[in-house]
Scaffold this motif. Structure first.
Motif, PDB file in Angstrom:
ATOM      1  N   SER A  41      -6.706  -2.719   0.261  1.00 15.77           N
ATOM      2  CA  SER A  41      -6.669  -3.721   1.319  1.00 15.77           C
ATOM      3  C   SER A  41      -7.283  -3.175   2.593  1.00 15.77           C
ATOM      4  CB  SER A  41      -5.227  -4.139   1.628  1.00 15.77           C
ATOM      5  OG  SER A  41      -4.624  -4.738   0.521  1.00 15.77           O
ATOM      6  N   LEU A  42      -7.925  -4.054   3.341  1.00 13.83           N
ATOM      7  CA  LEU A  42      -8.432  -3.721   4.668  1.00 13.83           C
ATOM      8  C   LEU A  42      -7.578  -4.481   5.676  1.00 13.83           C
ATOM      9  CD1 LEU A  42     -10.582  -2.235   6.342  1.00 13.83           C
ATOM     10  CD2 LEU A  42     -11.974  -4.318   6.207  1.00 13.83           C
ATOM     11  N   PHE A  43      -6.931  -3.727   6.562  1.00 18.99           N
ATOM     12  CA  PHE A  43      -6.042  -4.319   7.554  1.00 18.99           C
ATOM     13  C   PHE A  43      -6.623  -4.193   8.951  1.00 18.99           C
ATOM     14  CE2 PHE A  43      -3.170  -2.809   4.179  1.00 18.99           C
ATOM     15  CZ  PHE A  43      -2.478  -3.977   3.905  1.00 18.99           C
ATOM     16  N   ASP A  44      -6.505  -5.256   9.731  1.00 21.51           N
ATOM     17  CA  ASP A  44      -6.802  -5.211  11.162  1.00 21.51           C
ATOM     18  C   ASP A  44      -5.494  -4.871  11.851  1.00 21.51           C
ATOM     19  OD1 ASP A  44      -7.221  -5.686  13.880  1.00 21.51           O
ATOM     20  OD2 ASP A  44      -8.504  -7.431  13.519  1.00 21.51           O
ATOM     21  N   VAL A  45      -5.428  -3.685  12.455  1.00 22.75           N
ATOM     22  CA  VAL A  45      -4.212  -3.234  13.125  1.00 22.75           C
ATOM     23  C   VAL A  45      -4.432  -3.105  14.630  1.00 22.75           C
ATOM     24  CG1 VAL A  45      -3.227  -2.098  11.095  1.00 22.75           C
ATOM     25  CG2 VAL A  45      -4.754  -0.811  12.612  1.00 22.75           C
ATOM     26  N   SER A  46      -5.438  -3.832  15.143  1.00 24.32           N
ATOM     27  CA  SER A  46      -5.700  -3.769  16.581  1.00 24.32           C
ATOM     28  C   SER A  46      -4.495  -4.255  17.381  1.00 24.32           C
ATOM     29  CB  SER A  46      -6.962  -4.551  16.939  1.00 24.32           C
ATOM     30  OG  SER A  46      -6.877  -5.878  16.466  1.00 24.32           O
ATOM     31  N   ASP A  47      -3.704  -5.168  16.819  1.00 22.49           N
ATOM     32  CA  ASP A  47      -2.405  -5.546  17.378  1.00 22.49           C
ATOM     33  C   ASP A  47      -1.352  -4.970  16.435  1.00 22.49           C
ATOM     34  OD1 ASP A  47      -0.074  -6.646  18.303  1.00 22.49           O
ATOM     35  OD2 ASP A  47      -0.742  -8.738  18.144  1.00 22.49           O
ATOM     36  N   PRO A  48      -0.812  -3.783  16.747  1.00 23.95           N
ATOM     37  CA  PRO A  48       0.094  -3.098  15.822  1.00 23.95           C
ATOM     38  C   PRO A  48       1.336  -3.893  15.438  1.00 23.95           C
ATOM     39  CG  PRO A  48      -0.463  -1.680  17.679  1.00 23.95           C
ATOM     40  CD  PRO A  48      -1.032  -3.028  17.965  1.00 23.95           C
ATOM     41  N   GLU A  49       1.722  -4.834  16.278  1.00 20.23           N
ATOM     42  CA  GLU A  49       2.909  -5.630  15.960  1.00 20.23           C
ATOM     43  C   GLU A  49       2.593  -6.800  15.032  1.00 20.23           C
ATOM     44  OE1 GLU A  49       5.618  -6.472  19.037  1.00 20.23           O
ATOM     45  OE2 GLU A  49       5.171  -4.615  20.101  1.00 20.23           O
TER      46      GLU A  49
ATOM     47  N   GLU B  70      -4.277   8.308  -8.838  1.00 21.68           N
ATOM     48  CA  GLU B  70      -3.607   9.481  -8.281  1.00 21.68           C
ATOM     49  C   GLU B  70      -3.331   9.304  -6.784  1.00 21.68           C
ATOM     50  OE1 GLU B  70      -2.114  13.514  -8.544  1.00 21.68           O
ATOM     51  OE2 GLU B  70      -2.560  12.024 -10.060  1.00 21.68           O
ATOM     52  N   ALA B  71      -4.151   8.500  -6.102  1.00 18.96           N
ATOM     53  CA  ALA B  71      -3.969   8.266  -4.662  1.00 18.96           C
ATOM     54  C   ALA B  71      -2.663   7.535  -4.356  1.00 18.96           C
ATOM     55  CB  ALA B  71      -5.147   7.486  -4.099  1.00 18.96           C
ATOM     56  N   TRP B  72      -2.053   6.908  -5.360  1.00 15.36           N
ATOM     57  CA  TRP B  72      -0.744   6.283  -5.147  1.00 15.36           C
ATOM     58  C   TRP B  72       0.296   7.331  -4.775  1.00 15.36           C
ATOM     59  CZ3 TRP B  72      -0.952   3.198 -10.333  1.00 15.36           C
ATOM     60  CH2 TRP B  72      -1.807   2.100 -10.186  1.00 15.36           C
TER      61      TRP B  72
ATOM     62  N   SER C  36       0.842  -1.190   0.000  1.00 12.37           N
ATOM     63  CA  SER C  36       0.000   0.000   0.000  1.00 12.37           C
ATOM     64  C   SER C  36       0.879   1.243   0.000  1.00 12.37           C
ATOM     65  CB  SER C  36      -0.906   0.018   1.234  1.00 12.37           C
ATOM     66  OG  SER C  36      -1.800  -1.071   1.213  1.00 12.37           O
ATOM     67  N   SER C  37       0.516   2.190  -0.839  1.00 13.97           N
ATOM     68  CA  SER C  37       1.248   3.453  -0.855  1.00 13.97           C
ATOM     69  C   SER C  37       0.546   4.499   0.000  1.00 13.97           C
ATOM     70  CB  SER C  37       1.425   3.957  -2.282  1.00 13.97           C
ATOM     71  OG  SER C  37       0.187   4.090  -2.917  1.00 13.97           O
ATOM     72  N   TYR C  38      -0.704   4.218   0.420  1.00 13.01           N
ATOM     73  CA  TYR C  38      -1.427   5.126   1.306  1.00 13.01           C
ATOM     74  C   TYR C  38      -2.270   4.296   2.261  1.00 13.01           C
ATOM     75  CZ  TYR C  38      -4.651   8.539   3.144  1.00 13.01           C
ATOM     76  OH  TYR C  38      -5.389   9.304   3.999  1.00 13.01           O
ATOM     77  N   LEU C  39      -2.245   4.671   3.537  1.00  8.65           N
ATOM     78  CA  LEU C  39      -3.059   4.015   4.562  1.00  8.65           C
ATOM     79  C   LEU C  39      -3.978   5.040   5.193  1.00  8.65           C
ATOM     80  CD1 LEU C  39      -0.309   1.870   6.322  1.00  8.65           C
ATOM     81  CD2 LEU C  39      -2.118   1.035   4.802  1.00  8.65           C
ATOM     82  N   HIS C  40      -5.243   4.646   5.410  1.00  8.09           N
ATOM     83  CA  HIS C  40      -6.224   5.559   5.987  1.00  8.09           C
ATOM     84  C   HIS C  40      -6.958   4.843   7.117  1.00  8.09           C
ATOM     85  CE1 HIS C  40      -8.731   9.192   5.658  1.00  8.09           C
ATOM     86  NE2 HIS C  40      -9.664   8.423   6.182  1.00  8.09           N
TER      87      HIS C  40
ATOM     88  N   MET D 261      -7.480  -0.281   9.115  1.00 13.89           N
ATOM     89  CA  MET D 261      -6.844   0.657   8.195  1.00 13.89           C
ATOM     90  C   MET D 261      -7.165   0.210   6.775  1.00 13.89           C
ATOM     91  SD  MET D 261      -4.842   2.870   9.894  1.00 13.89           S
ATOM     92  CE  MET D 261      -3.396   3.361   9.028  1.00 13.89           C
ATOM     93  N   LEU D 262      -7.401   1.193   5.915  1.00 15.61           N
ATOM     94  CA  LEU D 262      -7.617   0.918   4.498  1.00 15.61           C
ATOM     95  C   LEU D 262      -6.343   1.297   3.756  1.00 15.61           C
ATOM     96  CD1 LEU D 262     -10.074   0.136   2.594  1.00 15.61           C
ATOM     97  CD2 LEU D 262     -10.112   2.543   2.029  1.00 15.61           C
ATOM     98  N   GLY D 263      -5.824   0.386   2.956  1.00 20.03           N
ATOM     99  CA  GLY D 263      -4.619   0.651   2.183  1.00 20.03           C
ATOM    100  C   GLY D 263      -4.926   0.685   0.704  1.00 20.03           C
ATOM    101  N   VAL D 264      -4.358   1.664   0.007  1.00 21.50           N
ATOM    102  CA  VAL D 264      -4.504   1.775  -1.446  1.00 21.50           C
ATOM    103  C   VAL D 264      -3.111   1.705  -2.046  1.00 21.50           C
ATOM    104  CG1 VAL D 264      -5.293   3.224  -3.359  1.00 21.50           C
ATOM    105  CG2 VAL D 264      -6.552   3.225  -1.200  1.00 21.50           C
TER     106      VAL D 264
END
Length: 174
Positions: free
Chosen positions: A31-39, A65-67, A1-5, A12-15
């Motif tokens: 991509s949709l990421f579960d980051v509840s455990d950041p590690e 362009e969001a890249w 992902s070049s951008y995370l929101h 987090m949503l990654g594009v």
């Protein structure tokens, strides 16, 4: 992902770019990421935008362009929908002549935070000129029931009905 929101609830949503094992960019991946455990982040779901080719002698490409600029995206936090502008090209040969198609799109992806899924809730497409296809829709936003997409080829501000995707109007900026 070049951008995370961040999209809430430890998600987090990654594009970014979609690629294959050979490093070829085949399109765009959200991509949709579960980051509840950041590690130990986990990719819960993905949505891939690629261009289907109907011919054997074709090539295609996707540009977003969001890249390169997070300002291209629009997050509707009330409805948990991310609006993503992008463009694509598709070419094939008829004899010696190349036939090209260039389109600009806005993809609406809903984030289902309960099931940790991405759901497409719509896509708007318009035809671009064949000379500058990477500069199709570069920005998107919404006001009420209208989606506004800025295109730099042709230069214009397009208004679409948020519910139906129908073109409401175009403001020519050339």
């Amino acid at each position: 992902s070049s951008y995370l929101h961040p999209v809430g609830d430890g998600l987090m949503l990654g594009v970014g770019f979609d690629g294959d094992d050979f490093g070829t960019n085949g399109g765009m991946k959200i991509s949709l990421f579960d980051v509840s455990d950041p590690e130990n982040p986990v990719e819960c779901d993905r949505y891939v935008v690629s261009v289907d080719n109907d011919y054997d002698d074709t090539w295609s490409s996707v540009y977003c362009e969001a890249w390169y600029s997070h300002k291209a995206l629009c997050w509707d936090s009330n409805n948990k929908i991310m609006y993503i502008p992008f463009s694509f090209s598709r070419s094939h040969y008829e004899g010696w002549r190349a036939i090209n198609q260039y389109d600009g799109c806005v993809l609406a992806l809903k984030v289902d935070t309960v099931n940790k899924k991405l759901v497409s809730v719509g896509e708007i497409t318009h035809t671009l000129s064949e000379y500058d296809w990477v500069n199709g829709f570069v920005r998107v936003t919404y006001i009420g029931n209208a989606i506004y997409a800025l295109s730099t080829d042709p230069h214009g501000l397009y208004a679409f009905n948020k519910s139906t995707g129908e073109n409401i109007s175009v403001l020519d900026l050339e």
